[in-house]
Design an enzyme around this catalytic site. Structure first.
Site, PDB file in Angstrom:
ATOM      1  CB  SER A  35     -24.718   6.544 -13.684  1.00  0.00           C
ATOM      2  OG  SER A  35     -24.498   5.641 -12.334  1.00  0.00           O
TER       3      SER A  35
ATOM      4  CG  LEU B 272     -14.206  -2.063  -1.767  1.00  0.00           C
ATOM      5  CD1 LEU B 272     -15.298  -2.459  -2.237  1.00  0.00           C
ATOM      6  CD2 LEU B 272     -13.320  -2.899  -1.361  1.00  0.00           C
ATOM      7  CB  SER B 273     -10.511   1.000  -7.413  1.00  0.00           C
ATOM      8  OG  SER B 273      -9.073   0.948  -7.052  1.00  0.00           O
TER       9      SER B 273
ATOM     10  CD  GLU C  36      -3.035  -0.862  -0.065  1.00  0.00           C
ATOM     11  OE1 GLU C  36      -3.130  -0.483  -0.711  1.00  0.00           O
ATOM     12  OE2 GLU C  36      -3.366  -1.402   0.172  1.00  0.00           O
TER      13      GLU C  36
ATOM     14  CD  GLU D 130      -8.534   7.670 -10.626  1.00  0.00           C
ATOM     15  OE1 GLU D 130      -8.800   7.039 -10.573  1.00  0.00           O
ATOM     16  OE2 GLU D 130      -8.443   7.344  -8.836  1.00  0.00           O
TER      17      GLU D 130
ATOM     18  CB  ALA E 154     -16.456   0.803   0.692  1.00  0.00           C
TER      19      ALA E 154
ATOM     20  CG  ASP F 257      -6.330   1.683  -7.581  1.00  0.00           C
ATOM     21  OD1 ASP F 257      -5.813   1.382  -6.745  1.00  0.00           O
ATOM     22  OD2 ASP F 257      -6.892   2.938  -6.918  1.00  0.00           O
TER      23      ASP F 257
END
Ligand code: GLA
Length: 389
Positions: A68, A126-127, A34, A162, A124, A174
């Site tokens: 979406s 989690l990408s 990480e 990004e 969260a 990610d």
């Protein structure tokens, strides 16, 4: 309804037609490594079973029109030729940024109608953003007739979207996990050479399992702390006279740093790089995996908890709910646990043994402290981005 079916039916209701195709890309969890990616180090993430689906069709008017299921009523409509960083606010910046970055990389991008659905929880850690970027990247390259763009190249394009279009200074982990993941494997990625390989990873075969705890403390990488950690790592590398902290393998070397904060930051990065390689060595040891498979996962669990302590005490990116979840999980008999992702909110990954009481113990601890109840998700190493059937 699966996200792919959800995106398909949303497409029909938004655009009154069937899409040309549906592409899905998963979120990710990270087993080890990480804040090592932007230091040129090692990471060992895997793709999750939870995906973001993009149903898409080309349009003749050179516009990008997005809807979406997670953002009801909010349609984004942008002219392809006017895309520039800052041009699209909010969630539309992720798919818009991918269109922009693909064009900047010389790829043909058509106007497109896009409907999105996802079961990757947002915020969260989690990408979910990488999942949206990668599904969009696959859809747009295929609709634009760009052929098969090599996945590492697509990952770099999605990351550029990004970094430069959305304005989040993230590393390459990610997007790589989402595009290169493979079921039953973790992805060992060398973030300096960008070489990667698949490492067989099947805790279920040894009676172990991975659980994600969404601590419901939402994180935002756009906050200044992530950028500050990056800058501290660069400064530590400069003072140590190396191009990046990856070049340091002996943790004792960081003791040369006079500044205690920089010393702690560098120590985390160097020891976490080493932990990635230790986990890979454990997973690749056929004798140990076939014999005492459970023992291997116990050792990996110990490394996970060590990594959490390093992220908490040296890198200082943990948060109270994560610390409490790790302590409760380990106290209830889990092999090990740690926060994952950038930090300051998001999820904890637990490596759990048979018959443990992790779920109850963590839920009780959160209730005792008066925190929002956490969510539990099964984390299964799954395939990376693909066109849905
Ligand atoms: C976020 C970033 C990644 C990586 C992790 C920390 O998830 O997007 O690039 O830096 O934080 O490991």
């Amino acid at each position: 309804m699966s996200p792919a079916d959800g995106a398909r039916s949303l497409f029909a209701s938004c655009f009154g037609a069937a899409p040309a195709g549906v592409w899905v890309a998963p979120g990710r969890a990270n087993l080890m490594g990480e804040h090592t990616d932007y230091n040129g180090g090692f990471v060992l993430p895997f793709a999750l079973g939870q995906v973001t689906a993009v149903a898409a069709a080309p349009r003749a008017d050179r516009r990008l029109v997005l809807c979406s299921r997670q953002q009801p009523g909010l349609v984004v409509d942008a002219a392809l030729d006017d895309l520039a960083p800052g041009a699209i606010p909010g969630w539309g910046a992720y798919p818009g940024g991918v269109a922009w970055a693909l064009r900047a990389a010389g790829r043909k991008v058509p106007g497109a109608s896009i409907a999105i659905d996802s079961d990757v929880p947002a915020g969260a850690g989690l990408s979910s953003s990488a999942a949206l970027e990668c599904a969009t990247a696959l859809a747009l390259t295929e609709l634009g007739g760009s052929g098969l763009v090599p996945r590492p190249e697509l990952a770099a394009i999605a990351r550029r979207a990004e970094n430069e279009f959305v304005g989040v200074p993230s590393g390459i982990m990610d997007q790589s996990a989402s595009l290169l993941g493979r079921a039953g494997h973790a992805l060992l990625l060398d973030c300096r050479s960008l070489e990667s390989c698949q490492v067989p990873f099947d805790p279920g075969s040894a009676g172990a399992r991975l659980v994600l705890i969404d601590t419901r403390a939402t994180h935002a990488l756009t906050g200044g702390e992530y950028a500050r950690r990056r800058a501290e790592c660069e400064e530590a590398a400069r003072l140590l006279g190396v191009p990046s902290l990856r070049a340091v393998t002996d943790p004792a070397v960081v003791d040369r740093l006079a500044d205690p904060v920089l010393r702690r930051r560098a120590r985390h990065v160097v020891t976490d790089d080493n932990r990635v390689l230790q986990v890979v060595a454990l997973l690749r040891d056929p004798a140990r995996l076939s014999g005492e498979g459970g023992e291997v996962y116990r050792e990996i669990g110990r490394l996970l908890t060590q990594a959490h302590e390093s992220l908490r005490d040296d890198f200082e990116v943990s948060w109270p709910e994560a610390d409490a979840a790790v302590a409760a999980a380990v106290g209830a008999g889990a092999f090990g646990a740690r926060m994952i992702g950038g930090g300051f909110g998001g999820s904890v990954l637990v490596l759990d043994g048979p018959g443990s009481r992790v779920r109850t113990a963590v839920s009780e601890e959160f209730a005792r402290r008066g925190w929002t109840a956490p969510d539990f998700l099964e984390a299964i190493a799954s395939d990376g981005a693909r066109r849905a059937a």
